[in-house]
Scaffold this motif. Sequence first.
Motif, PDB file in Angstrom:
ATOM      1  N   ILE A 249    -126.486  10.268 -87.354  1.00 52.41           N
ATOM      2  CA  ILE A 249    -126.262  11.712 -87.563  1.00 52.41           C
ATOM      3  C   ILE A 249    -127.583  12.469 -87.494  1.00 52.41           C
ATOM      4  O   ILE A 249    -127.691  13.510 -86.832  1.00 52.41           O
ATOM      5  CB  ILE A 249    -125.550  11.933 -88.913  1.00 52.41           C
ATOM      6  N   ARG A 250    -128.621  11.909 -88.168  1.00 52.16           N
ATOM      7  CA  ARG A 250    -129.904  12.632 -88.257  1.00 52.16           C
ATOM      8  C   ARG A 250    -130.615  12.728 -86.917  1.00 52.16           C
ATOM      9  O   ARG A 250    -131.389  13.646 -86.685  1.00 52.16           O
ATOM     10  CB  ARG A 250    -130.795  11.956 -89.299  1.00 52.16           C
ATOM     11  N   TYR A 251    -130.356  11.767 -86.033  1.00 52.36           N
ATOM     12  CA  TYR A 251    -131.052  11.806 -84.740  1.00 52.36           C
ATOM     13  C   TYR A 251    -130.119  12.220 -83.590  1.00 52.36           C
ATOM     14  O   TYR A 251    -130.371  11.921 -82.435  1.00 52.36           O
ATOM     15  CB  TYR A 251    -131.718  10.453 -84.457  1.00 52.36           C
ATOM     16  N   THR A 252    -129.008  12.879 -83.951  1.00 55.21           N
ATOM     17  CA  THR A 252    -128.107  13.390 -82.912  1.00 55.21           C
ATOM     18  C   THR A 252    -127.962  14.896 -83.093  1.00 55.21           C
ATOM     19  O   THR A 252    -127.574  15.358 -84.176  1.00 55.21           O
ATOM     20  CB  THR A 252    -126.716  12.709 -83.002  1.00 55.21           C
TER      21      THR A 252
ATOM     22  N   ARG B  85    -140.130  14.693 -87.169  1.00 58.00           N
ATOM     23  CA  ARG B  85    -138.666  14.788 -87.093  1.00 58.00           C
ATOM     24  C   ARG B  85    -138.022  13.973 -88.225  1.00 58.00           C
ATOM     25  O   ARG B  85    -137.072  14.406 -88.859  1.00 58.00           O
ATOM     26  CB  ARG B  85    -138.181  14.272 -85.747  1.00 58.00           C
ATOM     27  N   SER B  86    -138.586  12.796 -88.479  1.00 60.78           N
ATOM     28  CA  SER B  86    -138.043  11.944 -89.529  1.00 60.78           C
ATOM     29  C   SER B  86    -138.135  12.666 -90.876  1.00 60.78           C
ATOM     30  O   SER B  86    -137.199  12.639 -91.675  1.00 60.78           O
ATOM     31  CB  SER B  86    -138.809  10.629 -89.562  1.00 60.78           C
ATOM     32  N   ARG B  87    -139.266  13.335 -91.128  1.00 63.24           N
ATOM     33  CA  ARG B  87    -139.438  14.031 -92.418  1.00 63.24           C
ATOM     34  C   ARG B  87    -138.489  15.210 -92.526  1.00 63.24           C
ATOM     35  O   ARG B  87    -137.899  15.449 -93.572  1.00 63.24           O
ATOM     36  CB  ARG B  87    -140.886  14.498 -92.570  1.00 63.24           C
TER      37      ARG B  87
ATOM     38  N   THR C  91    -137.310   8.360 -94.750  1.00 63.39           N
ATOM     39  CA  THR C  91    -138.418   7.724 -95.488  1.00 63.39           C
ATOM     40  C   THR C  91    -139.178   6.738 -94.598  1.00 63.39           C
ATOM     41  O   THR C  91    -140.250   6.268 -94.966  1.00 63.39           O
ATOM     42  CB  THR C  91    -137.876   6.921 -96.686  1.00 63.39           C
ATOM     43  N   GLY C  92    -138.602   6.410 -93.453  1.00 64.74           N
ATOM     44  CA  GLY C  92    -139.236   5.404 -92.591  1.00 64.74           C
ATOM     45  C   GLY C  92    -138.951   3.983 -93.072  1.00 64.74           C
ATOM     46  O   GLY C  92    -139.502   3.018 -92.548  1.00 64.74           O
ATOM     47  N   LEU C  93    -138.079   3.866 -94.083  1.00 67.45           N
ATOM     48  CA  LEU C  93    -137.794   2.517 -94.622  1.00 67.45           C
ATOM     49  C   LEU C  93    -136.356   2.073 -94.338  1.00 67.45           C
ATOM     50  O   LEU C  93    -135.988   0.933 -94.615  1.00 67.45           O
ATOM     51  CB  LEU C  93    -138.025   2.499 -96.140  1.00 67.45           C
ATOM     52  N   GLY C  94    -135.540   3.012 -93.799  1.00 69.44           N
ATOM     53  CA  GLY C  94    -134.110   2.723 -93.607  1.00 69.44           C
ATOM     54  C   GLY C  94    -133.856   1.452 -92.816  1.00 69.44           C
ATOM     55  O   GLY C  94    -133.125   0.565 -93.265  1.00 69.44           O
ATOM     56  N   LEU C  95    -134.476   1.341 -91.633  1.00 69.48           N
ATOM     57  CA  LEU C  95    -134.186   0.162 -90.795  1.00 69.48           C
ATOM     58  C   LEU C  95    -134.829  -1.112 -91.350  1.00 69.48           C
ATOM     59  O   LEU C  95    -134.344  -2.213 -91.090  1.00 69.48           O
ATOM     60  CB  LEU C  95    -134.627   0.414 -89.349  1.00 69.48           C
ATOM     61  N   ALA C  96    -135.910  -0.951 -92.145  1.00 69.19           N
ATOM     62  CA  ALA C  96    -136.497  -2.136 -92.803  1.00 69.19           C
ATOM     63  C   ALA C  96    -135.488  -2.672 -93.817  1.00 69.19           C
ATOM     64  O   ALA C  96    -135.305  -3.892 -93.960  1.00 69.19           O
ATOM     65  CB  ALA C  96    -137.803  -1.782 -93.482  1.00 69.19           C
TER      66      ALA C  96
HETATM   67  P1  ADP Z   1    -136.322   7.108 -90.957  1.00 68.39           P
HETATM   68  O1  ADP Z   1    -136.160   7.255 -92.390  1.00 68.39           O
HETATM   69  O2  ADP Z   1    -137.573   7.700 -90.405  1.00 68.39           O
HETATM   70  O3  ADP Z   1    -135.114   7.472 -90.197  1.00 68.39           O
HETATM   71  P2  ADP Z   1    -135.650   4.414 -90.230  1.00 68.39           P
HETATM   72  O4  ADP Z   1    -136.302   3.141 -90.603  1.00 68.39           O
HETATM   73  O5  ADP Z   1    -134.232   4.593 -90.603  1.00 68.39           O
HETATM   74  O6  ADP Z   1    -136.579   5.553 -90.788  1.00 68.39           O
HETATM   75  O7  ADP Z   1    -135.778   4.541 -88.662  1.00 68.39           O
HETATM   76  C1  ADP Z   1    -137.025   4.331 -88.048  1.00 68.39           C
HETATM   77  C2  ADP Z   1    -137.176   5.192 -86.832  1.00 68.39           C
HETATM   78  O8  ADP Z   1    -136.240   4.784 -85.837  1.00 68.39           O
HETATM   79  C3  ADP Z   1    -136.837   6.643 -87.068  1.00 68.39           C
HETATM   80  O9  ADP Z   1    -137.960   7.351 -87.558  1.00 68.39           O
HETATM   81  C4  ADP Z   1    -136.429   7.104 -85.693  1.00 68.39           C
HETATM   82  O10 ADP Z   1    -137.564   7.472 -84.949  1.00 68.39           O
HETATM   83  C5  ADP Z   1    -135.809   5.877 -85.053  1.00 68.39           C
HETATM   84  N1  ADP Z   1    -134.327   5.887 -85.101  1.00 68.39           N
HETATM   85  C6  ADP Z   1    -133.528   5.226 -85.955  1.00 68.39           C
HETATM   86  N2  ADP Z   1    -132.228   5.403 -85.683  1.00 68.39           N
HETATM   87  C7  ADP Z   1    -132.197   6.200 -84.580  1.00 68.39           C
HETATM   88  C8  ADP Z   1    -131.142   6.763 -83.783  1.00 68.39           C
HETATM   89  N3  ADP Z   1    -129.851   6.517 -84.051  1.00 68.39           N
HETATM   90  N4  ADP Z   1    -131.497   7.503 -82.725  1.00 68.39           N
HETATM   91  C9  ADP Z   1    -132.784   7.732 -82.440  1.00 68.39           C
HETATM   92  N5  ADP Z   1    -133.826   7.253 -83.130  1.00 68.39           N
HETATM   93  C10 ADP Z   1    -133.550   6.496 -84.204  1.00 68.39           C
END
Ligand code: ADP
Length: 431
Positions: free
Chosen positions: A332-335, A382-384, A389-394
């Motif tokens: 959602i946040r990146y769309t 953009r993330s901020r 937080t930059g930790l979601g995918l971790a």
């Molecule tokens: P953040 O909190 O910055 O979203 P994440 O660890 O969740 O941190 O994601 C790391 C980075 O991966 C994001 O900052 C973004 O640049 C990229 N990212 C994650 N999911 C998507 C997505 N669905 N579309 C585009 N970029 C994405």
Amino acid sequence: MNPRLLFWIPAGLRLSIILAGAGGLWYMFGPAAGIAAAIVGLLALLVIQLHYLYQLSNWLEDPNSAKLPDGWGAWTDIFSRLYRMQRGHEKNQAELTEWLTRFRQAMSLLPDGVVIMDDVLFLEWCNPAAEKHLGLQLERDKGMRVTNLVRSPEFMDYIILGRYDQPLTLSFRDNKLVVQIIPFENRRQILVTHDITESERIDMMRRDFIANASHELRTPLTVINGFLEIATSQPNLDPQVRMSHLKLMTEQGHRMQNLVEDMLTLTRLESVDYPLRPEKVNMRMLLEQIEQEAVALSAGRHIISLQVDGPDLKGGTEELRSAFGNLVSNAIRYTPAEGSIDIRWEDGEAGPQFVVRDTGIGIRPEHISRLTERFYRVDKSRSRETQGTGLGLAIVKHVLLRHDATLAIESEPEKGSTFTVRFSKSRVADH
Ligand code: ADP
């Protein structure tokens, strides 16, 4: 009995019998018969002695294959003593071989490397860990000088200085090693190697994490402190301006809270004190809740669809909520508005899979392999802006590790991304 007596008594007896016989014949048939009998008797004795000497010499040639004869007279005692000596020797050798085998086994299990060298550093023996650490091959390198095998200026300096009471930290063939030479016996030295590559890497990660976390917390704190200073130095500030400051401060407060919560989640996921306690996860219920949260986060800006066809799982409900929730909230946040988010739970070829497809900004290929690193973002601002937080995918990566699942990311810039989480069939809950 005294072994000397055992030798002399039978020998003396035999000689006396021959001499007495010869004397008797001399007496009865004259001196010629007596002398002839003595010669024949002594010759017979000599032949017997030569026979046993020959047997002894045969046995000495190859003690393992030839059998010791039983012997005769003094030979019986000599052979039985030799036999006892050989048995004792064999026993010692067997014990020594067994001890050596055990020692080698223990050495080969040792995580640290051990190299035995002579006083001028020629390789005599090393264990498998040393072979791995220093790139040695015992069979090939035995007898070669260790300084010719471990080609490193730091190691060379260490040898030249000869300060062996201190260990040396050595970067060697992509590894970080701590090595030390310990002199032993008079003319031998041991080189001990300890691989610290992994602990250095973890230390580095920890330092990076602390530096990144402090940096992330400093920005919102600076903003909040700035507004607090304005509030205290300008008590008569316009209420509307004050309200906007308070709003910004609240936002920054939320940002810090999200960050601290994500850091705590990561720490918990990594901790051995929190092993996964699998329970039956009602996937339909879980995903419907996640969909509702997604609808709230999107606030009507996206088209969101959910399709649940897969089975229930064995796993940690809250951990999976956090991982799937992160993937959906990222979508959602990146769309941009008007885009669509497709969430599916289905049966894949190798097991069930969770798929989130968006039509968002996409990710360039060079970033994809690094996305699950802590604090890694493609576009920081953009993330901020979107409370990232930059930790979601971790967090996602750690949850999936604990569920033996894998994450695959496909993406095309400006077109959108697909995040697929694949579980193995063994994770499917029994009905
Ligand atoms: P953040 O909190 O910055 O979203 P994440 O660890 O969740 O941190 O994601 C790391 C980075 O991966 C994001 O900052 C973004 O640049 C990229 N990212 C994650 N999911 C998507 C997505 N669905 N579309 C585009 N970029 C994405």
